[in-house]
Each structure stands twice: as C-alpha cells, then as structure tokens.
Write an enzyme that holds these catalytic residues in place. Structure first.
Site, PDB file in Angstrom:
ATOM      1  N   PRO A 173       0.794  -1.220   0.000  1.00  0.00           N
ATOM      2  CA  PRO A 173       0.000   0.000   0.000  1.00  0.00           C
ATOM      3  C   PRO A 173       0.835   1.282   0.000  1.00  0.00           C
ATOM      4  O   PRO A 173       1.871   1.364   0.657  1.00  0.00           O
ATOM      5  CB  PRO A 173      -0.817  -0.095   1.290  1.00  0.00           C
ATOM      6  CG  PRO A 173      -0.079  -1.057   2.139  1.00  0.00           C
ATOM      7  CD  PRO A 173       0.551  -2.036   1.205  1.00  0.00           C
ATOM      8  N   ASN A 174       0.334   2.230  -0.763  1.00  0.00           N
ATOM      9  CA  ASN A 174       0.873   3.597  -0.857  1.00  0.00           C
ATOM     10  C   ASN A 174       2.177   3.688  -1.641  1.00  0.00           C
ATOM     11  O   ASN A 174       2.681   4.797  -1.876  1.00  0.00           O
ATOM     12  CB  ASN A 174       1.046   4.226   0.541  1.00  0.00           C
ATOM     13  CG  ASN A 174      -0.264   4.284   1.297  1.00  0.00           C
ATOM     14  OD1 ASN A 174      -1.244   4.809   0.778  1.00  0.00           O
ATOM     15  ND2 ASN A 174      -0.314   3.715   2.482  1.00  0.00           N
ATOM     16  N   ARG A 224       5.008  11.086  -2.602  1.00  0.00           N
ATOM     17  CA  ARG A 224       4.720  10.728  -1.208  1.00  0.00           C
ATOM     18  C   ARG A 224       5.937  10.970  -0.316  1.00  0.00           C
ATOM     19  O   ARG A 224       6.971  10.307  -0.487  1.00  0.00           O
ATOM     20  CB  ARG A 224       4.350   9.242  -1.165  1.00  0.00           C
ATOM     21  CG  ARG A 224       4.142   8.718   0.231  1.00  0.00           C
ATOM     22  CD  ARG A 224       4.137   7.202   0.263  1.00  0.00           C
ATOM     23  NE  ARG A 224       3.903   6.743   1.611  1.00  0.00           N
ATOM     24  CZ  ARG A 224       4.169   5.517   2.033  1.00  0.00           C
ATOM     25  NH1 ARG A 224       4.658   4.610   1.210  1.00  0.00           N
ATOM     26  NH2 ARG A 224       3.943   5.195   3.280  1.00  0.00           N
ATOM     27  N   TYR A 239      11.107   9.008   1.366  1.00  0.00           N
ATOM     28  CA  TYR A 239      11.135   7.926   0.382  1.00  0.00           C
ATOM     29  C   TYR A 239      11.835   8.284  -0.935  1.00  0.00           C
ATOM     30  O   TYR A 239      11.939   7.427  -1.813  1.00  0.00           O
ATOM     31  CB  TYR A 239       9.693   7.467   0.092  1.00  0.00           C
ATOM     32  CG  TYR A 239       9.004   6.904   1.316  1.00  0.00           C
ATOM     33  CD1 TYR A 239       9.505   5.767   1.949  1.00  0.00           C
ATOM     34  CD2 TYR A 239       7.865   7.509   1.856  1.00  0.00           C
ATOM     35  CE1 TYR A 239       8.901   5.254   3.089  1.00  0.00           C
ATOM     36  CE2 TYR A 239       7.251   6.993   2.992  1.00  0.00           C
ATOM     37  CZ  TYR A 239       7.775   5.875   3.608  1.00  0.00           C
ATOM     38  OH  TYR A 239       7.181   5.357   4.735  1.00  0.00           O
ATOM     39  N   ASN A 270       8.159  -5.444  -0.648  1.00  0.00           N
ATOM     40  CA  ASN A 270       7.982  -4.297   0.247  1.00  0.00           C
ATOM     41  C   ASN A 270       6.492  -4.220   0.597  1.00  0.00           C
ATOM     42  O   ASN A 270       5.696  -3.732  -0.196  1.00  0.00           O
ATOM     43  CB  ASN A 270       8.430  -3.000  -0.432  1.00  0.00           C
ATOM     44  CG  ASN A 270       8.340  -1.812   0.525  1.00  0.00           C
ATOM     45  OD1 ASN A 270       7.734  -1.911   1.598  1.00  0.00           O
ATOM     46  ND2 ASN A 270       8.931  -0.693   0.145  1.00  0.00           N
ATOM     47  N   ALA A 292       3.024  -0.500   4.966  1.00  0.00           N
ATOM     48  CA  ALA A 292       2.555  -0.497   6.366  1.00  0.00           C
ATOM     49  C   ALA A 292       2.078  -1.874   6.822  1.00  0.00           C
ATOM     50  O   ALA A 292       2.071  -2.163   8.030  1.00  0.00           O
ATOM     51  CB  ALA A 292       1.433   0.528   6.526  1.00  0.00           C
ATOM     52  N   HIS A 350       3.941  -4.142   9.406  1.00  0.00           N
ATOM     53  CA  HIS A 350       3.860  -4.004  10.859  1.00  0.00           C
ATOM     54  C   HIS A 350       2.574  -4.590  11.449  1.00  0.00           C
ATOM     55  O   HIS A 350       2.414  -4.611  12.660  1.00  0.00           O
ATOM     56  CB  HIS A 350       3.976  -2.515  11.231  1.00  0.00           C
ATOM     57  CG  HIS A 350       5.048  -1.806  10.459  1.00  0.00           C
ATOM     58  ND1 HIS A 350       6.375  -2.162  10.545  1.00  0.00           N
ATOM     59  CD2 HIS A 350       4.988  -0.804   9.527  1.00  0.00           C
ATOM     60  CE1 HIS A 350       7.089  -1.390   9.723  1.00  0.00           C
ATOM     61  NE2 HIS A 350       6.271  -0.562   9.095  1.00  0.00           N
ATOM     62  N   ASP A 379       1.560 -15.440   7.069  1.00  0.00           N
ATOM     63  CA  ASP A 379       1.113 -16.810   6.805  1.00  0.00           C
ATOM     64  C   ASP A 379       1.219 -17.144   5.315  1.00  0.00           C
ATOM     65  O   ASP A 379       1.548 -18.286   4.954  1.00  0.00           O
ATOM     66  CB  ASP A 379      -0.330 -16.999   7.296  1.00  0.00           C
ATOM     67  CG  ASP A 379      -0.429 -17.036   8.815  1.00  0.00           C
ATOM     68  OD1 ASP A 379       0.618 -17.077   9.487  1.00  0.00           O
ATOM     69  OD2 ASP A 379      -1.562 -17.006   9.327  1.00  0.00           O
ATOM     70  N   GLU A 395      12.351  -9.271   2.568  1.00  0.00           N
ATOM     71  CA  GLU A 395      11.617  -8.086   3.046  1.00  0.00           C
ATOM     72  C   GLU A 395      12.450  -6.853   2.697  1.00  0.00           C
ATOM     73  O   GLU A 395      13.639  -6.786   3.040  1.00  0.00           O
ATOM     74  CB  GLU A 395      11.419  -8.196   4.561  1.00  0.00           C
ATOM     75  CG  GLU A 395      10.717  -6.991   5.157  1.00  0.00           C
ATOM     76  CD  GLU A 395      10.574  -7.092   6.679  1.00  0.00           C
ATOM     77  OE1 GLU A 395      10.673  -8.216   7.237  1.00  0.00           O
ATOM     78  OE2 GLU A 395      10.384  -6.038   7.301  1.00  0.00           O
ATOM     79  N   HIS A 405      12.678  -2.494   2.329  1.00  0.00           N
ATOM     80  CA  HIS A 405      12.132  -1.173   2.645  1.00  0.00           C
ATOM     81  C   HIS A 405      13.036  -0.081   2.099  1.00  0.00           C
ATOM     82  O   HIS A 405      14.270  -0.193   2.172  1.00  0.00           O
ATOM     83  CB  HIS A 405      12.021  -0.974   4.160  1.00  0.00           C
ATOM     84  CG  HIS A 405      11.147  -2.000   4.812  1.00  0.00           C
ATOM     85  ND1 HIS A 405       9.782  -1.984   4.718  1.00  0.00           N
ATOM     86  CD2 HIS A 405      11.458  -3.095   5.551  1.00  0.00           C
ATOM     87  CE1 HIS A 405       9.287  -3.025   5.367  1.00  0.00           C
ATOM     88  NE2 HIS A 405      10.289  -3.719   5.876  1.00  0.00           N
ATOM     89  N   SER A 416      13.099   2.984   3.440  1.00  0.00           N
ATOM     90  CA  SER A 416      13.614   3.692   4.612  1.00  0.00           C
ATOM     91  C   SER A 416      14.175   2.690   5.625  1.00  0.00           C
ATOM     92  O   SER A 416      13.897   1.488   5.537  1.00  0.00           O
ATOM     93  CB  SER A 416      12.480   4.506   5.258  1.00  0.00           C
ATOM     94  OG  SER A 416      11.464   3.639   5.750  1.00  0.00           O
ATOM     95  N   ARG A 429      12.961   5.003  12.660  1.00  0.00           N
ATOM     96  CA  ARG A 429      11.726   5.787  12.589  1.00  0.00           C
ATOM     97  C   ARG A 429      10.825   5.510  13.807  1.00  0.00           C
ATOM     98  O   ARG A 429      11.305   5.067  14.832  1.00  0.00           O
ATOM     99  CB  ARG A 429      11.034   5.481  11.259  1.00  0.00           C
ATOM    100  CG  ARG A 429      11.927   5.831  10.058  1.00  0.00           C
ATOM    101  CD  ARG A 429      11.236   5.557   8.740  1.00  0.00           C
ATOM    102  NE  ARG A 429      10.044   6.388   8.596  1.00  0.00           N
ATOM    103  CZ  ARG A 429       9.079   6.144   7.699  1.00  0.00           C
ATOM    104  NH1 ARG A 429       9.183   5.105   6.878  1.00  0.00           N
ATOM    105  NH2 ARG A 429       8.037   6.942   7.623  1.00  0.00           N
TER     106      ARG A 429
HETATM  107  C1  DQA Z   1       8.178   1.232   3.962  1.00  0.00           C
HETATM  108  C2  DQA Z   1       8.235   1.463   5.477  1.00  0.00           C
HETATM  109  C3  DQA Z   1       6.859   1.275   6.110  1.00  0.00           C
HETATM  110  O1  DQA Z   1       6.929   1.518   7.517  1.00  0.00           O
HETATM  111  C4  DQA Z   1       5.865   2.248   5.511  1.00  0.00           C
HETATM  112  O2  DQA Z   1       4.572   2.033   6.044  1.00  0.00           O
HETATM  113  C5  DQA Z   1       5.851   2.198   4.016  1.00  0.00           C
HETATM  114  C6  DQA Z   1       7.117   2.088   3.303  1.00  0.00           C
HETATM  115  C7  DQA Z   1       9.527   1.553   3.285  1.00  0.00           C
HETATM  116  O3  DQA Z   1       9.700   1.154   2.130  1.00  0.00           O
HETATM  117  O4  DQA Z   1      10.377   2.234   3.874  1.00  0.00           O
HETATM  118  O5  DQA Z   1       4.801   2.324   3.390  1.00  0.00           O
HETATM  119  O6  DQA Z   1       7.895  -0.147   3.737  1.00  0.00           O
END
Ligand code: DQA
Length: 146
Positions: free
Chosen positions: A11-12, A19, A24, A75, A78, A81, A88, A99, A101, A103, A108
């Site tokens: 998401p996002n 953003r 980012y 990635n 959110a 978390h 699963d 995994e 990211h 950032s 953070r």
């Molecule tokens: C993220 C870090 C997450 O905490 C955040 O919710 C994101 C982006 C990252 O790529 O740094 O949407 O996964």
C-alpha cells in the site's frame, strides 16, 4: 538458468515520487521497477512486478508466485507491521522472500520497529532508498545460485 522473481509492493507505494519525498525519495515506483528490471538482466534474472493497496490482493500475488517464481522481493509497506495474513502467506509458499524497505524502519517511529513478516523471510534490506530493491535482488539471486 534465468531466475524468475516477483517484485511485490504494498500500500501507498504507488504514490512514490510525491509521497513524503524527504523519507522515500523522489523516484516513482515505475522508475524503481525499471531500475530493478535492468539490474535483473545483469544478474541473470527476470522480474514481474505487482503493486496493490489491498492486503488480500498481496496474499493472492504471493500464492500465485508459488506457481512460477523462484523468489520474491517484497515491500509490504505499512502491512509489514500489522499483517499476520501476509506472514502466513509467505510461510505457505515456501519461496525465499526478501523483506525490502526504502527507509530504515528502525530509525523511525516505534510502531515501525516491529515486522510481522521478518521471521518467515530469507532476509531483510532497508534504508538504502531505491537501492534497497537492487540489494534485495542481489541477495536473492546469490542465495538461489549458491
Ligand atoms: C516502507 C516502510 C513502512 O513503515 C511504511 O509504512 C511504508 C514504506 C519503506 O519502504 O520504507 O509504506 O515499507
């Protein structure tokens, strides 16, 4: 052997570019995917990319990957978390998942310090901006080739 890799974004991440660029960066997701795609060719891999803002669609993409992919760069945004469902799903497909990211989540807010998925992933890369994806792909290909 050409490794088939799913690059999966949650998401996002479709909003990258505009953003929170101070967190980012200013690259769009399309810029990043193009970069990963070019790097994949150098590393003897091919990528397919999927982005979704929906948890269920991400679960479906992971299940689908079991049929065609050798590994996943993921990635989850959110959902990292919060999502037991993604954890699963990763455990169910028995593919190496990295995994990833942009950032450094550990530098953070505290709620970002917990990952529901790290324990079922091959490894974790974060904090290197767009290069996190390249490092994740490199680690995955090295793992697959070992
Ligand atoms: C993220 C870090 C997450 O905490 C955040 O919710 C994101 C982006 C990252 O790529 O740094 O949407 O996964």
């Amino acid at each position: 052997m050409t490794w088939q890799i799913l690059v999966l974004n949650g998401p996002n991440l479709n909003m990258l570019g505009t953003r929170e660029p101070e967190v980012y960066g200013s690259d769009t997701l399309a810029d990043i995917v193009a970069d990963v795609s070019a790097y994949a060719v150098e590393r003897g891999a091919e990528i397919r990319d999927v982005q979704s803002n929906s948890e269920g669609a991400l679960v479906d993409a992971l299940h689908d990957a079991k049929a065609w992919a050798d590994g996943v760069v993921f990635n989850p945004g959110a959902y990292t978390h919060t999502s037991v469902a993604l954890r699963d799903a990763i455990a169910s497909i028995e593919l190496p998942v990295v995994e990833t990211h942009l950032s450094n989540v550990h530098a953070r807010e505290e709620f970002r310090h917990t990952s529901m998925i790290s324990a079922v992933c091959l490894g974790v890369v974060g904090g290197f901006g767009r290069n996190s994806y390249l490092l994740a792909l490199d680690g995955l290909v090295r793992h697959l080739s070992a």
